[in-house]
Design a protein around this motif. Structure first.
Motif, PDB file in Angstrom:
ATOM      1  N   VAL A  87     -11.321  11.687 -11.900  1.00 23.69           N
ATOM      2  CA  VAL A  87     -11.288  11.110 -10.010  1.00 23.69           C
ATOM      3  C   VAL A  87     -11.897  12.214  -9.148  1.00 23.69           C
ATOM      4  O   VAL A  87     -11.836  13.298  -9.097  1.00 23.69           O
ATOM      5  CB  VAL A  87      -9.075  11.197 -10.281  1.00 23.69           C
ATOM      6  CG1 VAL A  87      -9.469  10.959  -8.332  1.00 23.69           C
ATOM      7  CG2 VAL A  87      -8.226  10.967 -10.923  1.00 23.69           C
ATOM      8  N   LYS A  88     -13.264  11.298  -9.164  1.00 22.77           N
ATOM      9  CA  LYS A  88     -14.233  12.404  -8.137  1.00 22.77           C
ATOM     10  C   LYS A  88     -13.726  12.077  -6.455  1.00 22.77           C
ATOM     11  O   LYS A  88     -13.927  12.995  -6.201  1.00 22.77           O
ATOM     12  CB  LYS A  88     -15.414  11.437  -8.563  1.00 22.77           C
ATOM     13  CG  LYS A  88     -16.183  12.088  -9.758  1.00 22.77           C
ATOM     14  CD  LYS A  88     -17.420  11.367  -9.824  1.00 22.77           C
ATOM     15  CE  LYS A  88     -18.138  10.694 -11.748  1.00 22.77           C
ATOM     16  NZ  LYS A  88     -19.405  10.152 -11.769  1.00 22.77           N
ATOM     17  N   GLN A  89     -13.189  11.085  -6.208  1.00 21.77           N
ATOM     18  CA  GLN A  89     -12.862  11.406  -5.185  1.00 21.77           C
ATOM     19  C   GLN A  89     -11.487  10.737  -4.623  1.00 21.77           C
ATOM     20  O   GLN A  89     -10.669   9.739  -5.763  1.00 21.77           O
ATOM     21  CB  GLN A  89     -13.418  10.598  -4.510  1.00 21.77           C
ATOM     22  CG  GLN A  89     -15.023  10.828  -3.829  1.00 21.77           C
ATOM     23  CD  GLN A  89     -15.011  11.331  -3.063  1.00 21.77           C
ATOM     24  OE1 GLN A  89     -16.009  12.844  -2.728  1.00 21.77           O
ATOM     25  NE2 GLN A  89     -14.225  11.085  -0.958  1.00 21.77           N
ATOM     26  N   VAL A  90     -11.186  11.537  -3.462  1.00 21.71           N
ATOM     27  CA  VAL A  90      -9.519  11.392  -3.719  1.00 21.71           C
ATOM     28  C   VAL A  90      -9.158  10.702  -2.337  1.00 21.71           C
ATOM     29  O   VAL A  90      -9.471  10.928  -1.413  1.00 21.71           O
ATOM     30  CB  VAL A  90      -8.962  12.469  -3.498  1.00 21.71           C
ATOM     31  CG1 VAL A  90      -7.231  12.404  -2.967  1.00 21.71           C
ATOM     32  CG2 VAL A  90      -8.370  13.659  -4.777  1.00 21.71           C
ATOM     33  N   TYR A  91      -8.480   9.694  -2.591  1.00 28.04           N
ATOM     34  CA  TYR A  91      -8.464   8.649  -1.084  1.00 28.04           C
ATOM     35  C   TYR A  91      -7.889   9.796  -0.067  1.00 28.04           C
ATOM     36  O   TYR A  91      -7.716   9.484   0.776  1.00 28.04           O
ATOM     37  CB  TYR A  91      -7.677   7.123  -0.914  1.00 28.04           C
ATOM     38  CG  TYR A  91      -7.109   6.591  -0.245  1.00 28.04           C
ATOM     39  CD1 TYR A  91      -8.495   5.582   0.634  1.00 28.04           C
ATOM     40  CD2 TYR A  91      -6.199   6.385   0.498  1.00 28.04           C
ATOM     41  CE1 TYR A  91      -7.944   4.998   2.038  1.00 28.04           C
ATOM     42  CE2 TYR A  91      -5.757   6.228   1.804  1.00 28.04           C
ATOM     43  CZ  TYR A  91      -6.829   5.068   1.837  1.00 28.04           C
ATOM     44  OH  TYR A  91      -6.824   4.797   3.733  1.00 28.04           O
ATOM     45  N   ALA A  92      -6.337  10.106  -0.343  1.00 27.07           N
ATOM     46  CA  ALA A  92      -5.778  11.372   0.135  1.00 27.07           C
ATOM     47  C   ALA A  92      -5.171  12.143  -0.541  1.00 27.07           C
ATOM     48  O   ALA A  92      -4.414  11.221  -1.510  1.00 27.07           O
ATOM     49  CB  ALA A  92      -4.216  10.025   0.898  1.00 27.07           C
ATOM     50  N   VAL A  93      -4.945  13.383   0.386  1.00 26.89           N
ATOM     51  CA  VAL A  93      -3.796  14.232  -0.447  1.00 26.89           C
ATOM     52  C   VAL A  93      -2.562  14.356   0.765  1.00 26.89           C
ATOM     53  O   VAL A  93      -2.839  14.274   1.769  1.00 26.89           O
ATOM     54  CB  VAL A  93      -4.038  15.538  -0.284  1.00 26.89           C
ATOM     55  CG1 VAL A  93      -3.578  16.332  -0.927  1.00 26.89           C
ATOM     56  CG2 VAL A  93      -5.526  15.156  -1.736  1.00 26.89           C
ATOM     57  N   ILE A  94      -1.319  14.064   0.117  1.00 29.93           N
ATOM     58  CA  ILE A  94      -0.507  13.985   1.112  1.00 29.93           C
ATOM     59  C   ILE A  94       0.696  14.811   0.550  1.00 29.93           C
ATOM     60  O   ILE A  94       0.913  14.973  -0.670  1.00 29.93           O
ATOM     61  CB  ILE A  94       0.147  12.555   1.840  1.00 29.93           C
ATOM     62  CG1 ILE A  94       1.140  12.673   2.565  1.00 29.93           C
ATOM     63  CG2 ILE A  94       0.321  12.332   0.560  1.00 29.93           C
ATOM     64  CD1 ILE A  94       1.685  11.421   3.214  1.00 29.93           C
ATOM     65  N   GLY A  95       1.456  15.585   1.232  1.00 29.71           N
ATOM     66  CA  GLY A  95       3.113  16.338   1.215  1.00 29.71           C
ATOM     67  C   GLY A  95       3.645  17.239   1.881  1.00 29.71           C
ATOM     68  O   GLY A  95       2.977  17.347   3.256  1.00 29.71           O
ATOM     69  N   GLY A  96       4.428  17.510   2.082  1.00 30.44           N
ATOM     70  CA  GLY A  96       5.586  18.245   2.922  1.00 30.44           C
ATOM     71  C   GLY A  96       5.311  20.442   2.549  1.00 30.44           C
ATOM     72  O   GLY A  96       5.695  20.185   0.690  1.00 30.44           O
ATOM     73  N   SER A  97       5.830  20.331   3.160  1.00 28.29           N
ATOM     74  CA  SER A  97       6.165  22.255   3.169  1.00 28.29           C
ATOM     75  C   SER A  97       5.022  22.252   2.310  1.00 28.29           C
ATOM     76  O   SER A  97       4.027  22.766   2.045  1.00 28.29           O
ATOM     77  CB  SER A  97       7.623  21.637   2.238  1.00 28.29           C
ATOM     78  OG  SER A  97       9.029  23.182   2.783  1.00 28.29           O
ATOM     79  N   LEU A  98       5.895  22.900   0.863  1.00 29.37           N
ATOM     80  CA  LEU A  98       4.369  23.742   0.340  1.00 29.37           C
ATOM     81  C   LEU A  98       4.143  23.186  -0.538  1.00 29.37           C
ATOM     82  O   LEU A  98       2.686  23.604  -0.604  1.00 29.37           O
ATOM     83  CB  LEU A  98       5.703  24.407  -1.082  1.00 29.37           C
ATOM     84  CG  LEU A  98       4.846  25.113  -1.617  1.00 29.37           C
ATOM     85  CD1 LEU A  98       4.254  26.017  -2.034  1.00 29.37           C
ATOM     86  CD2 LEU A  98       6.029  26.105  -3.589  1.00 29.37           C
TER      87      LEU A  98
END
Length: 316
Positions: A113-124
Motif C-alpha cells: 500500500v503506497k498511498q492511503v486515501y484516509a487515516v481516521i481514528g478517535g482518541s488514541l
C-alpha cells in the motif's frame, strides 16, 4: 472478518520481530482506495460488522462505504486482541505512539500500500494517525483525527499518572482504573443527565456507582493487566518530542487535507487545545476544523454518529 497477521521487524530493535495483526473490510487490498482506521485505548481491529465498534460509520452503503473503500484496521501490538504472547509489552521505555505509527507504515509497505486515501481514528487512534502523518507527509490524502491532538497535554499526562498508580497499587487494578477512566471519558453534564441522582434500593447503591462497577468488571473480563498498562502508557507519549514549531514545519510539507474534529464537552482532549492546533496549521495546510456538540464528553466519538457523518461524508 478474519484476523490476519504480518511478521515485521521492530523499528526500535532490529533483532525483535512482532506479529502485527489486522483486519480488512470490503474489497481486497490493491483493488480500491485504502482507509486506515486506528482503534482507541481499549478498542481493536474489529471496526465493522455485527460487533464492530464503529459499525454505524463503516460498512456497505454506510458513511465509509466498504463497497467503495478497502478498510484496514491494525491492532496496537500488546492490546491482547490477537492473543499473541510475543506482543506482550514488558519494557515500556521505547513503546510510544510514534513507534506504533512506524509499525503501521512498515506493515503498509509490506502489504504494497503506497498511498492511503484516509487515516481516521478517535482518541488514541487519532493520535496515532497524527504520528503516521508526521512520519509520511506525502502518503496520506486525508487525515481525520477525532477527539484527540498531536501532543499530550499536562492534564492528560497527569491522568495517565493516576491510572498508573491505580494499576500498580490496587487490589483490583483494571476495575478501579476503569472506574476512574470512565469519568475522564464522560463529563459532568452527561453523567448528571444520565443518572439524575437515582438510587437503587435493592442494591443499596446509587445508579452511577452501579454503572461504574459494571464497566470496571466488564473490562476486567476482556482485558489483561499488561495490555491495559501498555495502552494507558501510550497516551502520555503522544507527540512527546514535538513542539509547536515542529507542527508548523510539518504542516508546510503535508500534501493531503486535514479534518480536525473536536468534542465541545471533551475533558480528555479539550476543544480549546484542538482548536489551537488548527490555528497553528491553518495557514500552512489544507485544513478544516469542526466540533461535535454533545453532553457525552470524550466518548462522543463513539456515540454521535450522525454528527460525525455530516462532517466526514464529503471525503467519502
Amino acid at each position: 472478518m478474519a484476523l490476519s497477521q504480518l511478521t515485521i521487524v521492530s523499528p526500535t530493535n532490529a533483532i525483535q520481530k512482532i506479529a502485527l495483526s489486522y483486519e480488512v473490510f470490503g474489497p481486497a487490498l490493491g483493488t480500491a482506495p485504502v482507509v486506515v482506521v486506528n482503534h482507541a485505548l481499549t478498542g481493536n481491529s474489529n471496526v465493522a460488522g455485527l460487533n464492530g465498534w464503529w459499525t454505524d460509520l463503516i460498512g456497505e452503503c454506510k458513511t465509509i462505504n466498504t463497497q467503495k473503500f478497502t478498510v484496514l484496521a491494525f491492532n496496537i501490538p500488546g492490546n491482547g486482541y490477537d492473543n499473541e504472547p510475543k506482543n506482550l509489552v514488558v519494557n515500556l521505555k521505547n513503546f510510544t505512539t510514534q513507534t506504533i505509527a512506524r509499525y503501521y507504515w512498515t506493515a503498509l509497505t509490506a502489504l504494497e500500500v503506497k498511498q492511503v486515501y484516509a487515516v481516521i481514528g478517535g482518541s488514541l487512534g487519532g493520535a496515532i494517525a497524527w504520528e503516521m502523518a508526521f512520519l509520511e507527509p506525502n502518503r496520506i490524502q486525508h487525515l481525520i483525527p477525532i477527539a484527540t491532538n498531536y501532543k499530550a497535554s499536562d492534564w492528560l499526562i497527569g491522568n495517565v499518572f493516576i491510572q498508573e498508580s491505580i494499576l500498580n497499587n490496587s487490589k483490583q487494578p483494571i476495575q478501579d482504573a476503569r472506574k476512574h477512566a470512565m469519568f475522564l471519558y464522560r463529563c459532568p453534564a452527561g453523567i448528571n443527565a444520565k443518572f439524575k441522582g437515582d438510587f437503587l434500593a435493592d442494591k443499596n447503591e446509587y445508579k452511577v456507582e452501579n454503572w461504574l462497577r459494571f464497566h470496571g468488571e466488564s473490562l476486567q473480563n476482556r482485558f489483561k493487566l499488561a495490555a491495559y498498562k501498555a495502552m494507558n502508557h501510550l497516551l502520555k507519549t503522544i507527540g512527546a518530542s514535538k513542539q509547536e514549531s515542529d507542527l508548523k514545519s510539518w504542516a508546510q510539507t503535508f500534501t493531503g487535507k486535514i479534518q480536525l474534529i473536536a468534542v465541545d464537552s471533551d475533558l480528555m482532549f479539550t476543544e480549546a487545545e484542538q482548536n489551537q492546533t488548527f490555528q497553528t496549521i491553518r495557514s500552512f495546510s489544507k485544513s478544516e476544523f469542526a466540533t461535535i456538540h454533545s453532553i457525552h464528553g470524550h466518548d462522543a466519538f463513539l456515540i454521535e454518529f450522525e454528527q460525525i457523518t455530516k462532517i466526514i461524508k464529503k471525503y467519502f
